[in-house]
Design a protein around this motif. Structure first.
Motif, short mmCIF file in Angstrom:
data_model
loop_
_atom_site.label_atom_id
_atom_site.label_comp_id
_atom_site.label_asym_id
_atom_site.label_seq_id
_atom_site.Cartn_x
_atom_site.Cartn_y
_atom_site.Cartn_z
N LEU A 1 45.93 113.48 63.09
CA LEU A 1 44.67 113.32 63.81
C LEU A 1 43.75 112.47 62.96
CD1 LEU A 1 43.81 116.90 65.16
CD2 LEU A 1 44.83 114.99 66.43
N PHE A 2 43.19 111.42 63.54
CA PHE A 2 42.21 110.62 62.84
C PHE A 2 40.81 111.12 63.16
CE2 PHE A 2 45.63 107.26 63.09
CZ PHE A 2 45.86 107.21 61.72
N TRP A 3 39.88 110.74 62.30
CA TRP A 3 38.48 111.07 62.49
C TRP A 3 38.03 110.65 63.89
CZ3 TRP A 3 34.46 107.06 60.78
CH2 TRP A 3 33.17 107.51 61.05
N GLY A 4 37.43 111.57 64.63
CA GLY A 4 36.94 111.29 65.96
C GLY A 4 37.86 111.72 67.09
N ALA A 5 39.08 112.17 66.76
CA ALA A 5 40.01 112.62 67.80
C ALA A 5 39.47 113.88 68.48
CB ALA A 5 41.38 112.90 67.20
N ARG A 6 39.87 114.08 69.74
CA ARG A 6 39.45 115.25 70.51
C ARG A 6 40.67 116.10 70.86
NH1 ARG A 6 33.87 116.48 71.56
NH2 ARG A 6 32.75 114.59 70.98
N VAL A 7 40.51 117.43 70.70
CA VAL A 7 41.57 118.38 71.03
C VAL A 7 40.94 119.64 71.60
CG1 VAL A 7 43.19 117.53 69.28
CG2 VAL A 7 41.56 119.33 68.69
N ILE A 8 41.76 120.50 72.15
CA ILE A 8 41.32 121.81 72.61
C ILE A 8 41.55 122.81 71.48
CG2 ILE A 8 41.71 123.67 74.28
CD1 ILE A 8 42.70 121.51 76.24
N ALA A 9 40.50 123.49 71.08
CA ALA A 9 40.60 124.45 69.97
C ALA A 9 41.05 125.81 70.49
CB ALA A 9 39.25 124.57 69.27
N GLY A 10 42.01 126.42 69.78
CA GLY A 10 42.50 127.74 70.10
C GLY A 10 42.13 128.74 69.03
N PRO A 11 42.89 129.83 68.91
CA PRO A 11 42.55 130.89 67.96
C PRO A 11 42.82 130.50 66.50
CG PRO A 11 44.62 131.37 69.07
CD PRO A 11 44.05 130.17 69.75
N LEU A 12 42.20 131.23 65.62
CA LEU A 12 42.39 131.05 64.19
C LEU A 12 43.53 131.92 63.68
CD1 LEU A 12 38.68 131.04 62.94
CD2 LEU A 12 40.30 129.16 62.65
N HIS A 13 44.20 131.42 62.63
CA HIS A 13 45.20 132.20 61.90
C HIS A 13 44.98 131.88 60.43
CE1 HIS A 13 49.01 134.29 61.15
NE2 HIS A 13 49.26 133.32 60.26
N GLY A 14 44.21 132.72 59.76
CA GLY A 14 43.82 132.39 58.39
C GLY A 14 42.90 131.19 58.39
N ARG A 15 43.25 130.17 57.61
CA ARG A 15 42.42 128.97 57.58
C ARG A 15 42.93 127.89 58.52
NH1 ARG A 15 44.21 124.75 54.24
NH2 ARG A 15 46.00 125.20 52.92
N PHE A 16 43.85 128.25 59.41
CA PHE A 16 44.39 127.28 60.37
C PHE A 16 43.98 127.65 61.79
CE2 PHE A 16 47.07 127.01 56.65
CZ PHE A 16 47.19 125.64 56.48
N ARG A 17 43.85 126.62 62.60
CA ARG A 17 43.47 126.82 63.99
C ARG A 17 44.52 126.19 64.90
NH1 ARG A 17 38.96 128.27 66.68
NH2 ARG A 17 37.58 128.10 64.86
#
Length: 245
Positions: free
Chosen positions: A108-124
């Protein structure tokens, strides 16, 4: 040879998709599209290998390879815009099949758009425009109304990025791409090219001193701007010429 079909829309599914003047890899690259951007598909080449598209955000037109666009109707596009509120704030991050490990799905480059889901530790967990899901370092995403990175901090992180005509990623960018991306992060939508950016701006009055975030345009008197930089204060500006400097 090209053929016209009813106008449709599409979602960019690659980390960066080159936009060319003609439907040919040897043609000049005028810009790039980023993951999650929405385009209007105006025309398709014979064999549907290339699409003539218009970036909905800045109205820039050019030819892209069809493999980088997911065709979608008004409903799916509206749903994507509603749900894809997370944006990449890191210059480069990686979406992998498992949190912090597993095969790479896409950068993913700066400015990309995605749908955010749940967290798992420090990862989403994130969902991409084509429905594929993976995991990214949550520190690389801005969700909700998180404030933009301070202007000076962002600029310092971009110093040294190489110049690339038409580029809009930290792997290489041109002067107007640099300014467009920085201003978009702060909520200001600009056209793609320097001349159009100049026409969309309001000139400073003779007694007003430039402030950080004002734009500086360069070119012969009476002609459209051929170059643009971003004022940082105290007479200093940042621009892309050879590299971001």
């Amino acid at each position: 040879m090209t053929r016209t079909r009813p106008l449709t829309s599409g979602l960019v599914t690659l980390a960066a998709l080159d936009v060319r003047r003609r439907p040919d890899h040897a043609s000049e690259m005028g810009s790039q599209l980023l993951m999650g951007e929405v385009v209007r598909v105006i025309r398709r080449s014979a064999g549907d290998r290339w699409y003539l598209v218009e970036n909905v955000a800045d109205r820039y037109r050019g030819w892209v390879r069809a493999w980088g666009v997911l065709l979608a109707g008004p409903g799916p596009v509206a749903d994507w815009r509603r749900r894809a509120r997370a944006r990449s704030t890191a210059l480069w991050s990686e979406v992998r099949e498992a949190p912090g490990r597993g095969p790479l799905i896409t950068p993913l480059f700066w400015g990309a758009r995605v749908i955010a889901g749940p967290l798992h530790g420090r990862f989403r967990r994130v969902e991409l425009p084509d429905g594929v899901r993976g995991w990214v370092d949550a520190r690389c995403l801005a969700t909700g109304r998180r404030a933009a990175r301070p202007l000076l901090e962002r600029v310092q992180g971009l110093l040294g990025v190489p110049y690339l005509w038409g580029g809009r990623t930290p792997a290489g960018m041109d002067c107007s791409g640099l300014v467009q991306l920085i201003m978009a992060e702060h909520g200001h939508r600009l056209p793609r090219d320097a001349g159009d950016q100049e026409r969309s701006c309001r000139p400073l009055g003779p007694r007003r001193r430039p402030r950080p975030g004002d734009l500086a345009f360069f070119g012969p008197p009476g002609a459209p701007a051929a170059h643009v930089g971003l004022m940082m204060g105290d007479g200093v500006y940042v621009h892309a010429r050879g590299r971001v400097r």
